[in-house]
Write an enzyme that holds these catalytic residues in place. Sequence first.
Site, PDB file in Angstrom:
ATOM      1  N   PRO A  36       0.854  -1.193   0.000  1.00  0.00           N
ATOM      2  CG  PRO A  36       0.062  -1.003   2.190  1.00  0.00           C
ATOM      3  CD  PRO A  36       0.815  -1.919   1.278  1.00  0.00           C
TER       4      PRO A  36
ATOM      5  CB  CYS B  47       2.529   5.041   8.032  1.00  0.00           C
ATOM      6  SG  CYS B  47       2.758   6.646   7.218  1.00  0.00           S
TER       7      CYS B  47
ATOM      8  CE  LYS C  23       3.863  -2.582   4.347  1.00  0.00           C
ATOM      9  NZ  LYS C  23       4.885  -1.674   4.886  1.00  0.00           N
TER      10      LYS C  23
ATOM     11  CG  HIS D  76       9.551  -1.447   6.023  1.00  0.00           C
ATOM     12  ND1 HIS D  76       9.060  -0.371   5.324  1.00  0.00           N
ATOM     13  CD2 HIS D  76      10.882  -1.470   5.756  1.00  0.00           C
ATOM     14  CE1 HIS D  76      10.051   0.234   4.683  1.00  0.00           C
ATOM     15  NE2 HIS D  76      11.164  -0.420   4.936  1.00  0.00           N
TER      16      HIS D  76
ATOM     17  N   GLY E 223      10.637  -4.265   2.129  1.00  0.00           N
ATOM     18  CA  GLY E 223      11.714  -3.301   2.284  1.00  0.00           C
ATOM     19  C   GLY E 223      12.898  -3.555   1.382  1.00  0.00           C
ATOM     20  N   GLY E 224      13.093  -2.692   0.386  1.00  0.00           N
ATOM     21  CA  GLY E 224      14.295  -2.722  -0.434  1.00  0.00           C
ATOM     22  C   GLY E 224      14.422  -3.880  -1.392  1.00  0.00           C
TER      23      GLY E 224
ATOM     24  N   GLY F 263       7.475  -2.823  -2.898  1.00  0.00           N
ATOM     25  CA  GLY F 263       6.965  -1.464  -2.814  1.00  0.00           C
ATOM     26  C   GLY F 263       7.244  -0.657  -4.055  1.00  0.00           C
ATOM     27  NE  ARG F 264       8.125   5.093  -2.087  1.00  0.00           N
ATOM     28  CZ  ARG F 264       7.145   4.736  -1.234  1.00  0.00           C
ATOM     29  NH1 ARG F 264       7.030   3.483  -0.854  1.00  0.00           N
ATOM     30  NH2 ARG F 264       6.300   5.630  -0.773  1.00  0.00           N
TER      31      ARG F 264
END
Length: 325
Positions: A14, A97, A136, A168, A209-210, A230-231
């Site tokens: 998300p 977050c 999460k 994460h 993460g990463g 993620g990104r």
Amino acid sequence: MADYSKAYKISVAPMMEWTDRHCRYFLRLISHRALLYTEMVTAGALIHGNRARFLAYHKSEHPLALQLGGSHPEELALCAQMAEDYGFDEVNLNVGCPSNRVQSGRFGACLMAEPELVAECVAAMAQTTQIPVTVKTRIGIDEQDSYEALGHFISTVTQAGCRTFIIHARKAWLQGLSPKENREKPPLRYDVVRAIKQDFPQLTVIINGGITTLEEISEHLELLDGVMIGRAAYHNPYLLAQVDRNFYGDFHPFLTRHEIIEAFLPYVAEQLVQGVYLNHMTRHILGLFQGQPGARAWRRHLSENAHRPGAGIEIIREALRQMPC
């Protein structure tokens, strides 16, 4: 509701202002199997706002999870029931977050300091819905970053009924780092997530993460139950093209980049008729040709033209014609 079994093996995180319904429709064209998540929606927004707008999605998006932000058990229970009523496959509580706005609302990563409250929230949600309630989280916050503290958090929330944790593999600094810096500066500690799986073998533990390559995903899946991307999945969405085949044993023909855009165009046309601006959709497809000849021209044409008044699907077609087949 789609078959949720093992959907969590690969998921797309998300991401605020990114994983909206247009993005998710587009990503689903690339992978049929990866679990998709909404942007985080606060409990207050669902209860007091336009819930239909926040919960809207296309049926093709399944398997699909709703991520919630909040810290009031009664409110979260009501929202979990909404998630089930709207047909979501999972409801997830954000305990990761680190932004100031989220902290001021007493949710997100700051809740790691209150495992008993998180447990109350999870228990209330689990009592009102039949769909999985997941959490999460980070591996720690500020100076509360010992493995013992993380283990206590996991154990406490597990007793409330949570069986799936997305972790994460970075701690979060609630003061002094921006959300962007919190995604990059604290060191990745994959070993901590693996230790949680070893110490809590009955749980479904998903690492985040990463992680940017299929090879890295494969390595993590040797020891863990799932990988959340993620990104990397946003900036290079075609990374997902091999996911179904490599990790789900689903050998349906996957689409080329050109075919994905052709499949996306009818959706874009439909949304334009409903009043959605073109650039609200094209911003999610800028990375499709990442690493390919002409990728810069693709991004430039969409960025320079999609925001113009009255812009239609011809802008996408013009950009596509510039790309080698």
